[in-house]
Design a protein around this motif. Structure first.
Motif, short mmCIF file in Angstrom:
data_model
loop_
_atom_site.label_atom_id
_atom_site.label_comp_id
_atom_site.label_asym_id
_atom_site.label_seq_id
_atom_site.Cartn_x
_atom_site.Cartn_y
_atom_site.Cartn_z
N LEU A 132 33.91 16.81 25.59
CA LEU A 132 33.53 16.24 24.31
C LEU A 132 34.57 15.21 23.89
CD1 LEU A 132 32.36 19.33 22.22
CD2 LEU A 132 30.96 17.72 23.52
N ALA A 133 34.10 14.19 23.22
CA ALA A 133 34.99 13.21 22.60
C ALA A 133 34.98 13.52 21.11
CB ALA A 133 34.47 11.80 22.86
N PHE A 134 36.15 13.79 20.56
CA PHE A 134 36.24 14.16 19.15
C PHE A 134 36.52 12.93 18.32
CE2 PHE A 134 37.16 18.01 21.49
CZ PHE A 134 36.32 18.90 20.86
N VAL A 135 35.72 12.78 17.28
CA VAL A 135 35.82 11.63 16.39
C VAL A 135 35.96 12.14 14.97
CG1 VAL A 135 34.63 9.56 15.57
CG2 VAL A 135 34.31 10.31 17.94
N ALA A 136 37.01 11.73 14.29
CA ALA A 136 37.21 12.12 12.90
C ALA A 136 36.62 11.04 12.00
CB ALA A 136 38.69 12.30 12.60
N ILE A 137 35.71 11.45 11.15
CA ILE A 137 35.11 10.55 10.18
C ILE A 137 36.01 10.54 8.94
CG2 ILE A 137 33.05 10.05 8.81
CD1 ILE A 137 32.65 9.93 11.87
N VAL A 142 34.95 16.38 11.52
CA VAL A 142 35.24 15.98 12.90
C VAL A 142 33.96 16.18 13.69
CG1 VAL A 142 36.55 16.58 14.96
CG2 VAL A 142 37.67 16.62 12.74
N LEU A 143 33.59 15.18 14.46
CA LEU A 143 32.40 15.26 15.30
C LEU A 143 32.81 15.42 16.75
CD1 LEU A 143 30.31 12.31 13.79
CD2 LEU A 143 30.28 14.72 13.12
N GLY A 144 32.05 16.20 17.49
CA GLY A 144 32.28 16.35 18.92
C GLY A 144 31.09 15.78 19.65
N ARG A 145 31.27 14.61 20.20
CA ARG A 145 30.17 13.94 20.91
C ARG A 145 30.32 14.16 22.41
NH1 ARG A 145 30.74 8.89 17.06
NH2 ARG A 145 29.26 9.53 15.47
N ASP A 156 26.45 14.86 17.22
CA ASP A 156 27.49 15.88 17.13
C ASP A 156 27.04 17.13 17.86
OD1 ASP A 156 29.72 17.34 16.37
OD2 ASP A 156 28.91 17.83 14.40
N ARG A 157 27.81 17.58 18.84
CA ARG A 157 27.50 18.77 19.62
C ARG A 157 28.15 20.02 19.01
NH1 ARG A 157 23.40 18.44 21.09
NH2 ARG A 157 23.61 19.87 22.81
#
Length: 186
Positions: A132-137, A142-145, A156-157
C-alpha cells in the motif's frame, strides 16, 4: 507471513537473509532454525500469505520475545485467540496479516500491550496482497492506496481492511461486529 518478517509457513521458523534461486530464477530463502524446522530444514520459501496455526503461533512467541520477557498468560490467551481466529477466517480473512491484526485487537481487549505486534506486520492490499502507498490528506485521514491499483479505482484500501478485520473478529468471538474504526488506528 510474507514481507520483512517472513517465516516458514508450516513451522514458524525464521528465514535466512541469504537468497537461493531455483532453475527458473525465482528467489527463495532457507529456514534458519533447525530445531523449529524439524525435518523441513532444507525447505526453501519466502513465506506465504497464509500460514498454519503452528507457524503463526511460533512467530508470535518469537516476535514477543524480541521485545519483552516471556509471558505465559499472554501466550495462553494468544494461542486460544489465534486458534479461534484461524478457524473463523474465511476468504480474504485468512491472510496472516488479517489474523495477526485481529489477534492484536483481542489481546488489547485483555489489556495486554500489543504495540510491538505492529512492528511485525506489513499492511497490504486485501485483494492482490500488493504493498500500500500511504497518503496523508491535509487535516484529514491517512489513505492506504493499492500500489498496483488492482481495482483500477485507486481508492482507500484501509476501510476495506478495517471492515474485514471487524467481521473476522465478530465471527471468531461470537460477538456483535465491532465498529471497523476500532481497527488499524494509524
Amino acid at each position: 507471513m510474507i514481507g520483512n518478517d517472513a517465516f516458514c509457513p508450516d513451522t514458524g521458523a525464521p528465514l535466512t537473509d541469504s537468497e537461493h534461486y531455483d532453475e527458473r530464477g525465482r528467489r527463495y530463502r532457507a529456514v534458519t532454525d533447525g530445531s523449529l524446522a524439524g525435518n523441513r530444514g532444507g525447505l526453501l520459501t519466502n513465506g506465504r500469505v497464509e500460514s498454519s496455526y503452528e507457524g503463526l503461533l511460533a512467530h508470535f512467541r518469537r516476535c514477543h520475545q524480541r521485545h519483552h520477557e516471556d509471558d505465559d498468560v499472554l501466550y495462553r490467551r494468544g494461542a486460544l485467540a489465534l486458534r479461534r481466529l484461524k478457524r473463523a477466517a474465511d476468504g480474504r480473512q485468512t491472510a496472516d496479516r488479517h489474523v495477526w491484526l485481529a489477534l492484536a485487537h483481542r489481546l488489547r481487549e485483555y489489556d495486554h500491550e500489543v504495540a510491538w505486534m505492529y512492528d511485525h506486520v506489513t499492511i497490504r492490499c486485501p485483494d492482490c496482497h500488493g504493498r500500500l502507498a500511504f497518503v496523508a490528506i491535509r487535516d484529514g485521514p491517512v489513505l492506504g492506496r493499492c500500489g498496483t491499483n488492482c481495482d483500477g479505482l485507486g481508492g482507500d484500501r484501509l476501510e476495506a481492511i478495517r471492515s474485514l478485520l471487524a467481521s473476522l473478529y465478530a465471527a471468531a468471538f461470537d460477538e456483535e461486529t465491532p465498529s471497523p474504526e476500532q481497527f488499524l488506528q494509524i
